[in-house]
Design an enzyme around this catalytic site. Structure first.
Site, PDB file in Angstrom:
ATOM      1  CD  GLU A 207      47.560  29.251  62.236  1.00 45.75           C
ATOM      2  OE1 GLU A 207      48.654  28.956  62.746  1.00 45.75           O
ATOM      3  OE2 GLU A 207      47.458  29.778  61.109  1.00 45.75           O
TER       4      GLU A 207
ATOM      5  CD  GLU B 149      55.038  25.701  56.128  1.00 47.42           C
ATOM      6  OE1 GLU B 149      54.337  26.302  56.967  1.00 47.42           O
ATOM      7  OE2 GLU B 149      54.606  24.829  55.351  1.00 47.42           O
TER       8      GLU B 149
ATOM      9  N   GLY C  28      54.999  29.999  66.807  1.00 46.92           N
ATOM     10  CA  GLY C  28      54.252  29.698  68.016  1.00 46.92           C
ATOM     11  C   GLY C  28      55.114  29.868  69.252  1.00 46.92           C
TER      12      GLY C  28
ATOM     13  NE  ARG D 228      58.374  26.608  63.051  1.00 48.22           N
ATOM     14  CZ  ARG D 228      57.078  26.899  63.092  1.00 48.22           C
ATOM     15  NH1 ARG D 228      56.571  27.545  64.130  1.00 48.22           N
ATOM     16  NH2 ARG D 228      56.284  26.556  62.084  1.00 48.22           N
TER      17      ARG D 228
ATOM     18  CB  SER E   3      48.468  25.645  63.224  1.00 50.76           C
ATOM     19  OG  SER E   3      48.989  26.666  64.042  1.00 50.76           O
TER      20      SER E   3
ATOM     21  CG  ASP F 240      58.340  24.614  59.690  1.00 56.36           C
ATOM     22  OD1 ASP F 240      58.932  24.821  60.763  1.00 56.36           O
ATOM     23  OD2 ASP F 240      57.143  24.901  59.502  1.00 56.36           O
TER      24      ASP F 240
ATOM     25  CE1 TYR G  76      50.788  25.501  68.388  1.00 60.59           C
ATOM     26  CE2 TYR G  76      49.258  24.671  66.741  1.00 60.59           C
ATOM     27  CZ  TYR G  76      50.323  25.473  67.098  1.00 60.59           C
ATOM     28  OH  TYR G  76      50.946  26.248  66.140  1.00 60.59           O
TER      29      TYR G  76
ATOM     30  CG  ASN H 214      55.296  30.905  61.504  1.00 65.60           C
ATOM     31  OD1 ASN H 214      55.104  32.046  61.921  1.00 65.60           O
ATOM     32  ND2 ASN H 214      54.404  29.949  61.630  1.00 65.60           N
TER      33      ASN H 214
END
Length: 316
Positions: free
Chosen positions: A19, A278, A284, A263, A155, A265, A224, A280
């Protein structure tokens, strides 16, 4: 810590994970926003020059905007703390817990959150026991559809939705190309949302949920490169579900011992069940990333928000 009105911040971006490119883009965006808010910022890659640079610069704060291994597994954060420098974000120990999806799911479940049933399989054990036998047992136990993903990483690299049993072997091979351990979980079906959490000094607060709509997989390219995904910020949820997903994200943030920014999900099922997938610790920050979208939906100026995170981290 400096008492100047312009704290000195080093953004860590890049690294050697899959990433890397996303991290570089995220780092540039954060740096630009902070400069616009009057913060003295420099961006540094994670390479052999990092330790000498940090030792010489002695910044007030180091903000790791690193995605993937080393950036999110706690190791770079360990090095920053070894140098006696302050971090923005989650420390190394909690980062290691959040980085491992199976462990994070287990912690979340113990905290009362709902997460899809799953198994984890190291590649070595998978081969030793016989792939076909193991795959048959997975389908028998968890059913279909399934999601196969690396036990660590982000990602959506190596992530596949499996709707038929004959797709499972290929999904496992793809997963093992990114990680030596696969997490296979029962697919949660519903509305996909991401909820970012920020703490600018008064405790963790959920930003508006961002709904993710895509006809194909929400994979690396979709995340992205603009055009493949439609985002709704805030998500098109009822008032009660909006409160529920925010509460789950904050609960995950607290249960996992995360700091300043995260963050989560989630999937919102048709019956209103909020499924934790999950979390993070280094979300991003690119132009298409979810946290910036959520912050703007909440009416935040990104530079001001990021500066508030910096100042809160400097206060301790």
């Amino acid at each position: 810590m400096t008492t100047s009105s312009s704290p000195r911040v080093v953004i860590l971006a890049g690294g050697l994970s899959h990433e890397r490119d996303v991290s570089l883009r995220s780092g540039r965006r954060v740096a630009e926003a902070l400069r616009g808010a009057g913060v003295d910022v420099s961006v540094h890659d994670v390479d052999s020059d990092l330790v000498p640079a940090l030792t010489q610069l002695r910044p007030d704060l180091v903000w790791p905007v690193l995605h993937g291994a080393s950036g999110e597994d706690g190791s770079v954060r360990d090095v920053v703390q070894l140098l006696g420098l302050r971090l923005l974000g989650t420390g190394p120990r909690a980062s290691r817990v959040a980085w491992s999806k199976p462990i994070a799911k287990t912690v979340a479940a113990r905290a009362g959150l709902t997460t899809p049933d799953f198994v984890t399989l190291p590649q070595s054990l998978f081969r030793e026991l016989g792939a076909n036998r193991v795959l048959d047992a997975i389908v028998s136990r968890l059913g279909l559809p399934l999601v196969v993903k690396p036990s660590r990483g982000g990602s959506a690299l190596g992530v596949n939705l499996v709707t038929h049993a004959d797709e499972l072997p290929r999904a496992m091979v793809d997963c093992f190309s990114y990680s030596d351990t696969a997490l296979v979980e029962r697919a949660a079906i519903g509305t996909e949302v991401a909820v970012s959490v920020v703490d600018t000094g008064d405790g963790p607060v959920a930003l508006p949920a961002v709904e993710i709509v895509t006809e194909g997989p929400y994979d690396y390219d979709a995340r992205y490169n603009p055009g493949r995904v439609e985002y709704f910020a805030p998500a098109r949820l009822s008032e009660s579900l909006t409160a529920a997903v925010g509460a789950v994200a904050v609960a995950a943030h607290e249960a996992l011992g995360l700091e300043r920014i995260s963050r989560t999900d989630l999937i919102v099922g048709e019956d209103g069940t909020v499924w934790f997938l999950e979390v993070n610790v280094a979300p991003g920050m690119t132009e298409t990333s979810l946290l910036p979208q959520a912050a703007e939906a909440a009416g935040h100026n990104l530079g001001d928000l990021y500066r508030s995170l910096v100042e809160a981290s400097l206060r301790g």
